[in-house]
Design an enzyme around this catalytic site. Structure first.
Site, PDB file in Angstrom:
ATOM      1  N   SER A 105       0.836  -1.198   0.000  1.00  0.00           N
ATOM      2  CA  SER A 105       0.000   0.000   0.000  1.00  0.00           C
ATOM      3  C   SER A 105       0.870   1.246   0.000  1.00  0.00           C
ATOM      4  CB  SER A 105      -0.939  -0.008   1.214  1.00  0.00           C
ATOM      5  OG  SER A 105      -0.221  -0.226   2.423  1.00  0.00           O
ATOM      6  N   GLU A 115       1.018   5.665   0.651  1.00  0.00           N
ATOM      7  CA  GLU A 115       0.410   6.840   1.269  1.00  0.00           C
ATOM      8  C   GLU A 115       0.784   8.100   0.500  1.00  0.00           C
ATOM      9  OE1 GLU A 115       0.222   7.357   5.621  1.00  0.00           O
ATOM     10  OE2 GLU A 115       1.278   9.262   5.276  1.00  0.00           O
ATOM     11  N   ASP A 138      -1.657  16.213  14.736  1.00  0.00           N
ATOM     12  CA  ASP A 138      -0.616  17.042  15.336  1.00  0.00           C
ATOM     13  C   ASP A 138      -1.169  18.410  15.706  1.00  0.00           C
ATOM     14  OD1 ASP A 138       1.334  15.048  14.933  1.00  0.00           O
ATOM     15  OD2 ASP A 138       1.642  15.721  12.864  1.00  0.00           O
ATOM     16  N   HIS A 147       5.347   7.130  20.714  1.00  0.00           N
ATOM     17  CA  HIS A 147       4.908   8.477  20.357  1.00  0.00           C
ATOM     18  C   HIS A 147       5.766   9.486  21.117  1.00  0.00           C
ATOM     19  CE1 HIS A 147       2.326  12.020  19.924  1.00  0.00           C
ATOM     20  NE2 HIS A 147       1.678  11.370  18.968  1.00  0.00           N
ATOM     21  N   GLN A 152      15.577  16.373   4.629  1.00  0.00           N
ATOM     22  CA  GLN A 152      14.153  16.079   4.785  1.00  0.00           C
ATOM     23  C   GLN A 152      13.929  14.967   5.805  1.00  0.00           C
ATOM     24  OE1 GLN A 152      12.061  13.826   1.627  1.00  0.00           O
ATOM     25  NE2 GLN A 152      10.791  15.659   1.419  1.00  0.00           N
ATOM     26  N   PHE A 207      11.877  14.927   9.409  1.00  0.00           N
ATOM     27  CA  PHE A 207      10.779  14.000   9.685  1.00  0.00           C
ATOM     28  C   PHE A 207      11.042  13.200  10.967  1.00  0.00           C
ATOM     29  CE2 PHE A 207       9.404  13.564   4.956  1.00  0.00           C
ATOM     30  CZ  PHE A 207       8.766  14.791   5.044  1.00  0.00           C
ATOM     31  N   HIS A 239       3.656  -0.845   3.919  1.00  0.00           N
ATOM     32  CA  HIS A 239       2.964   0.419   3.658  1.00  0.00           C
ATOM     33  C   HIS A 239       4.017   1.484   3.397  1.00  0.00           C
ATOM     34  CE1 HIS A 239      -0.392   3.237   3.772  1.00  0.00           C
ATOM     35  NE2 HIS A 239       0.311   4.025   4.573  1.00  0.00           N
TER      36      HIS A 239
END
Length: 292
Positions: free
Chosen positions: A15, A17, A109, A151, A214, A218, A268
């Site tokens: 998959s 995104e 967020d 998290h 980048q 992230f 994914h």
């Protein structure tokens, strides 16, 4: 087709995104990328959910078009940010009326400039609350986010897993992880999740590196770790995006091989609305017989 049902099919899923474009030119680029990846026969694609009102509407429009016009199963992201429960209900209704059967329930967020997330009055403070709300509102497959390295706001991994368990108990049937760069982090996380009673399939999230600055931004935002061995390979070529992409593709492909060999139910890919790296990795894995 519901993602939970596809994962019962026995073969690893693939998959992709995408994020919603902010201009007509970017929108055309997105659809070009979807068409370039379409021959890879993805099980589904997902579209993230922006913090601005216009972007929110675009997300709904994109998933509707991808599913109904392009013919690829699409999952919509949905966040609690800036919405009352009534507004979220209207969005869920619009999605299901368009035939969307998969929704990724996220807290979201904090808006740009905000130091912390603050729930909207009349809205929800946690993804678990949103998942429970969607479950009462629509007959869809609810997907949740998971964090192999926890998290960033969780004080410790145990607390993070308790929150994840609450999300699953609220209705999340499938989990997709945040990006990571070591298969051991995924397998350790899955083992800990299973020990807490979480039985939902956990899809690993893969982001092939194409630009060093980048990916450093992230990983700082999401709390993922770039391992020293990968940093050492990237350092001499950090300003050469072509060389960086070659390393990123090789590293991600090796990760995918290890993940599939260890029993991951699928892959994914976070595409960043680009196709080349993901296309090369999936084609390589298919040529090796590792995915269907």
């Amino acid at each position: 087709m519901r993602i939970a049902d596809a994962l019962r099919g026995g073969r690893p899923t693939v998959s992709f995104e995408f994020f919603p474009p902010r201009s007509p030119e970017a929108e055309q680029k997105l659809y070009d990328t979807v068409e370039q990846l379409r021959p890879l026969d993805p099980t589904f694609v997902s579209v993230t959910y922006g913090a601005g009102g216009a972007t929110r509407r675009i997300t709904v429009d994109i998933v509707r078009r991808i599913k109904n016009e392009i013919g690829i199963e699409a999952m919509a992201h949905l966040t609690c940010v800036g919405h009352t429960a009534s507004e979220l209900g209207e969005i869920v209704d619009a999605l299901t009326a368009s035939g969307i059967e998969n929704i990724l329930a996220l807290r979201g967020d904090p808006p740009a400039g905000a130091a912390r997330f603050e729930p909207t009055p009349g809205g929800f403070a946690h993804a678990s609350e949103l998942a429970a709300f969607i479950r009462t509102r629509a007959d869809v497959c609810i997907v949740g986010a998971a964090y192999p390295e926890k998290h960033t706001e969780a004080p410790d991994p145990e607390t993070d897993l308790r929150h994840l368990r609450a999300k699953v108990d609220a209705g999340a049937q499938v989990l997709i992880t945040q990006l990571f760069f070591q298969p051991a982090d995924y397998f350790s996380f899955v083992e800990r999740a299973r020990a807490t009673g979480i039985a939902a399939p956990i899809l690993p999230g893969i982001m092939p590196i194409t630009n060093v600055g980048q990916i450093e931004r992230f990983t700082t935002m999401c709390g993922a770790t770039i391992p020293a061995a990968l940093r050492d390979r990237l350092a001499p070529v950090r300003d050469d995006d072509q060389a960086v992409s070659a390393i990123g593709i090789e590293w991600a492909a090796d990760m995918c091989r290890a993940l599939l060999a260890g029993g991951a139910p699928g892959l994914h890919f976070y595409t960043l609305n680009r196709s080349r790296s993901t296309r090369e990795i999936v084609k390589t894995l298919r040529s090796e017989g590792r995915i269907g």
